[in-house]
Scaffold this active site. Structure first.
Site: not given
Ligand code: NAD
Length: 363
Positions: A133-135, A158, A162
């Site tokens: 993430t950019d965070e 969070y 990350k």
């Molecule tokens: P999300 O919370 O919708 O989904 C996360 C998934 O990971 C879920 O299906 C969950 O069951 C699974 N998970 C959690 N813990 C687990 C574990 N211990 N073992 C196996 N699976 C596990 O998240 P998202 O929004 O789809 O984000 C996906 C990735 O992208 C993350 O790494 C997040 O940090 C990164 N990200 C998200 C955003 C955003 O805007 N949503 C922005 C930047 C980066």
């Protein structure tokens, strides 16, 4: 390509799975623990295809993860599994450290063991893509942008978790030569987004004529990236990125939160007129503790080096998203009724989030 996607039942992971299985024809193994944030309905459209498989596993469980590598024999890993909601990390940080830090370590070690035993030609082409993430860069005060050389300054549990995982991935590249790539993207939005995050929460509350909570003064800026653009960017980085490098992914769409909420109000009024204009439902609520003021990504590197560029503007993407929620109550209504109804999360005086509720994956 045979790819392990971790977190493929989550928001971005499921969009990636749908894209790789349906549009690219890759073999995909979706590895997901199925936490509260997961929903296998999000991959229902591809789940009967021969090139898709799912296994329920926790990335913190080394035995399971080693077995998955040995049996599936992937060409690449795309690592998205994480605890992802800042507000929940404020109330209850332990799961973030466990999955995002320890779980990433388990996955790196499993990948390293598997990769080190492959024939040289296959070692050469193996990739481990870590989605971040950019965070991790912290908060921007002025008009600047995050680039790949911006110093890390995470400010929430969070983003700190990350940032830790990013450093582990870099270390596994430098120390062991594991062919890794890191992407840092801005806030995603689009279909199948769990309704605890700003955009789906506001859309659903607006549809149900409920108050529309806006943190603080609503002037915090997020740089919005349409999820289907993001998954194409991830695939581009996997295919053409240089190992050991980081790529920032953004849609060149920084918008103040209040403007996001007002735009959703107007779109919902247009598609589904109510008794009052939805803007009247906007309610300013106490700010998130440590709320980062502004994020904005400079995506020049991925645009020029790899030729990726976001297709959607914020205007087109948010209209498509509102329309998707209007047409897909089958997906979100069970979540609102059974998993998360929209209550406020992440205030420090809150008692810790009920772990039973978090573990519940009845959706
Ligand atoms: P999300 O919370 O919708 O989904 C996360 C998934 O990971 C879920 O299906 C969950 O069951 C699974 N998970 C959690 N813990 C687990 C574990 N211990 N073992 C196996 N699976 C596990 O998240 P998202 O929004 O789809 O984000 C996906 C990735 O992208 C993350 O790494 C997040 O940090 C990164 N990200 C998200 C955003 C955003 O805007 N949503 C922005 C930047 C980066």
């Amino acid at each position: 390509m045979r790819v392990i996607v971790t977190g493929g039942a989550g928001f971005i992971g499921s969009a990636l799975v749908r894209y790789l299985v349906r549009d690219r024809g890759w073999d995909v193994l979706n590895v997901d623990k199925l936490t509260y944030a997961a929903n296998l309905q999000s991959v229902a459209s591809v789940s009967s295809r021969a090139n898709y498989r799912f296994v329920q596993a926790d990335i913190c469980d080394g035995d399971s993860i080693n077995r998955i590598f040995a049996e599936y024999r992937p060409d690449a890993v795309m690592h998205l599994a994480a605890e992802s909601h800042v507000d929940r990390s404020i109330s209850s940080s332990a799961a973030f450290i466990s999955t995002n830090v320890f779980g990433t370590h388990v996955l790196l070690e499993a990948a390293r063991l598997y990769w080190s035993e492959r024939p040289p030609a296959l070692r050469e082409t193996f990739r481990f893509l870590h989605v971040s993430t950019d965070e991790v860069y912290g908060s921007l005060d002025g008009d600047g942008f995050f680039t790949e050389s911006t110093a890390y300054n995470p400010r929430s549990p969070y983003s700190a978790s990350k940032a830790s995982s990013d450093h582990l991935v870099s270390a596994w590249y430098e120390t062991y030569g594991l062919p890794t790539l890191i992407t840092n993207c801005s806030n995603n939005y689009g279909p199948y987004h769990f309704p605890e995050k700003l955009i789906p929460l506001i859309i659903l509350n607006a549809l149900e004529n409920k108050p529309l909570p806006v943190y603080g003064d609503g002037r915090n800026v997020r740089d919005w990236l349409y999820v289907e653009d993001h998954v194409k960017a991830l695939t581009t980085v996997l295919e053409r990125g240089r190992t050991g490098e980081t790529y920032n992914i953004g849609g060149r769409a920084p918008v103040e939160n209040i403007a996001v909420v007002e735009r959703i109000c107007d779109l919902v009024d247009d598609r589904f007129p109510g008794d009052i204009a939805r803007r009247n439902l906007i309610t300013f609520v106490p700010d998130r503790p440590g709320h980062d003021r502004r994020y904005a990504i400079d995506p020049t590197k991925i645009e020029t080096a790899l030729g990726w560029r976001a297709d959607q503007t914020f205007e087109t993407g948010i209209a498509a998203t509102v329309d998707w929620y209007l047409n897909n109550a089958w997906w979100w209504r069970p979540l609102r009724e059974n998993v998360y109804s929209g209550t406020r999360l992440g205030l420090i005086e809150n008692s810790p989030i009920n772990e039973t509720q978090l573990a519940d994956n009845s959706a």
